[in-house]
Every structure is written in structure tokens, then in C-alpha cells.
Design a protein around this motif. Structure first.
Motif, mmCIF file in Angstrom:
data_model
loop_
_atom_site.group_PDB
_atom_site.id
_atom_site.type_symbol
_atom_site.label_atom_id
_atom_site.label_comp_id
_atom_site.label_asym_id
_atom_site.label_seq_id
_atom_site.Cartn_x
_atom_site.Cartn_y
_atom_site.Cartn_z
ATOM 1 N N HIS A 76 0.889 -1.159 0.000
ATOM 2 C CA HIS A 76 0.000 0.000 0.000
ATOM 3 C C HIS A 76 0.928 1.209 0.000
ATOM 4 O O HIS A 76 1.640 1.455 0.972
ATOM 5 C CB HIS A 76 -0.890 -0.014 1.238
ATOM 6 C CG HIS A 76 -1.837 1.139 1.276
ATOM 7 N ND1 HIS A 76 -2.381 1.592 2.449
ATOM 8 C CD2 HIS A 76 -2.348 1.922 0.302
ATOM 9 C CE1 HIS A 76 -3.185 2.611 2.193
ATOM 10 N NE2 HIS A 76 -3.174 2.836 0.897
ATOM 11 N N LYS A 78 1.853 5.354 -0.870
ATOM 12 C CA LYS A 78 1.357 6.722 -0.997
ATOM 13 C C LYS A 78 2.403 7.564 -1.709
ATOM 14 O O LYS A 78 3.556 7.619 -1.289
ATOM 15 C CB LYS A 78 1.063 7.321 0.375
ATOM 16 C CG LYS A 78 0.459 8.701 0.296
ATOM 17 C CD LYS A 78 0.121 9.214 1.676
ATOM 18 C CE LYS A 78 -0.507 10.591 1.553
ATOM 19 N NZ LYS A 78 -0.546 11.263 2.836
ATOM 20 N N GLU A 83 -2.736 7.350 -4.009
ATOM 21 C CA GLU A 83 -2.511 6.135 -3.228
ATOM 22 C C GLU A 83 -2.615 4.941 -4.166
ATOM 23 O O GLU A 83 -3.463 4.908 -5.054
ATOM 24 C CB GLU A 83 -3.566 5.981 -2.133
ATOM 25 C CG GLU A 83 -3.466 7.003 -1.029
ATOM 26 C CD GLU A 83 -4.526 6.778 0.031
ATOM 27 O OE1 GLU A 83 -4.833 5.612 0.350
ATOM 28 O OE2 GLU A 83 -5.046 7.783 0.532
ATOM 29 N N SER A 140 3.641 -1.160 3.855
ATOM 30 C CA SER A 140 3.126 0.186 3.601
ATOM 31 C C SER A 140 4.328 1.075 3.319
ATOM 32 O O SER A 140 5.320 1.022 4.049
ATOM 33 C CB SER A 140 2.371 0.730 4.817
ATOM 34 O OG SER A 140 1.153 0.052 4.995
ATOM 35 N N TRP A 143 4.017 6.505 3.998
ATOM 36 C CA TRP A 143 3.078 7.044 4.970
ATOM 37 C C TRP A 143 3.785 7.729 6.103
ATOM 38 O O TRP A 143 4.730 7.392 6.627
ATOM 39 C CB TRP A 143 2.189 5.903 5.520
ATOM 40 C CG TRP A 143 1.322 5.378 4.436
ATOM 41 C CD1 TRP A 143 1.600 4.314 3.640
ATOM 42 C CD2 TRP A 143 0.076 5.898 4.009
ATOM 43 N NE1 TRP A 143 0.599 4.136 2.725
ATOM 44 C CE2 TRP A 143 -0.355 5.103 2.920
ATOM 45 C CE3 TRP A 143 -0.719 6.967 4.396
ATOM 46 C CZ2 TRP A 143 -1.554 5.337 2.238
ATOM 47 C CZ3 TRP A 143 -1.903 7.195 3.723
ATOM 48 C CH2 TRP A 143 -2.319 6.379 2.663
#
Length: 143
Positions: A76, A78, A83, A140, A143
Motif C-alpha cells: 500500500h 502513498k 494512493e 506500507s 506514509w
């Protein structure tokens, strides 16, 4: 409350004899001059493996059967203004010769030994390549 907008992408991990296939980006407006893998956005109404098969044909000129793809990880991610949900697929087999089909967007396709990856790689791509692909993983980024 914000309405989330996610873009989806597929990233293909071609491995052969302890080497990985890398693609050097150019003229795309995103991370040009850096090494990545065969990858692309998931089009609307398109399943993950279908998108991976399409991207392999469009960028590397090879055919892949759905059963020769394993989804091994998800990131995931950003960016500054978007996103992404990135799916990483290990390619177990393919038909045809790997060829640079998009030289206007890809400066070079090359095989790199897993212990000798180039310095100028996109960071999250390096992370994905170095993961344990025997089980599903998640990260991730940004972030």
C-alpha cells in the motif's frame, strides 16, 4: 471524511538462475532513469492476473498463463498526490523471448543477479525483490 481513491498496479517478478529481470524507466514522468520491473496500472474491469498477463505482453513480449503466476506480496503505497495498491506476482514460466517492446518508455531490460542489484532502483521495488516469496507479504510505503 475524505473519499479514498486507490489506483491498482501489478509488478511482475521474473526470476531465472538467481537473477531478476529489471526494466530501466525513461520518458514516463515517474522515476525515470531508475530500475524497476515489468509493471503497469490495472485497467478498470480487469482482474489482477489478467492485468499482469497483459503487461508482460505489452512490455516484454511474452505470454504467461494464469496458473504460472503467484501473487506473493502487496504494497500500500502513498505518492505525493495518489494512493496505490501494488500487487507483486512471481512469474514461474513464460512463453516467448523477453524483448523490450516499449523502447520509448524503457531504456533497457536486463537480468541482474539478486546479490548485485543496481544502486539506482526504485526503493519499494528493491524491497519487493528482496522479500521472502515463499509466503505472502505486505508493506506500507510513503506514509
Amino acid at each position: 471524511m475524505h473519499t479514498p481513491i486507490f489506483y491498482g498496479a501489478v509488478h511482475l517478478l521474473f526470476f531465472q538462475d538467481e537473477r531478476v529481470l529489471l526494466l530501466k524507466r525513461q520518458n514516463t514522468g515517474f522515476e525515470d532513469g531508475k530500475w524497476s520491473v515489468v509493471a503497469g496500472r490495472i485497467d478498470g474491469g480487469e482482474e489482477v492476473k489478467t492485468a499482469a498477463i497483459r503487461e508482460a505482453k505489452e512490455e516484454a513480449g511474452v505470454d504467461i498463463l494464469p496458473e504460472d503466476l503467484d501473487i506473493v506480496g502487496v504494497i500500500h503505497r502513498k505518492n505525493v498526490s495518489s494512493e496505490w495498491i501494488d500487487f507483486y506476482l512471481k512469474v514461474r514460466a513464460w512463453q516467448g523471448e523477453i524483448t523490450n517492446i516499449e523502447p520509448h518508455k524503457c531504456e533497457e531490460l536486463a537480468w541482474y543477479h539478486l546479490r548485485e542489484l543496481p544502486d539506482n532502483m526504485i526503493g519499494y521495488i528493491r524491497q519487493a525483490i528482496e522479500k521472502d516469496h515463499s509466503r505472502m507479504w505486505f508493506e506500507s510505503v510513503g506514509w
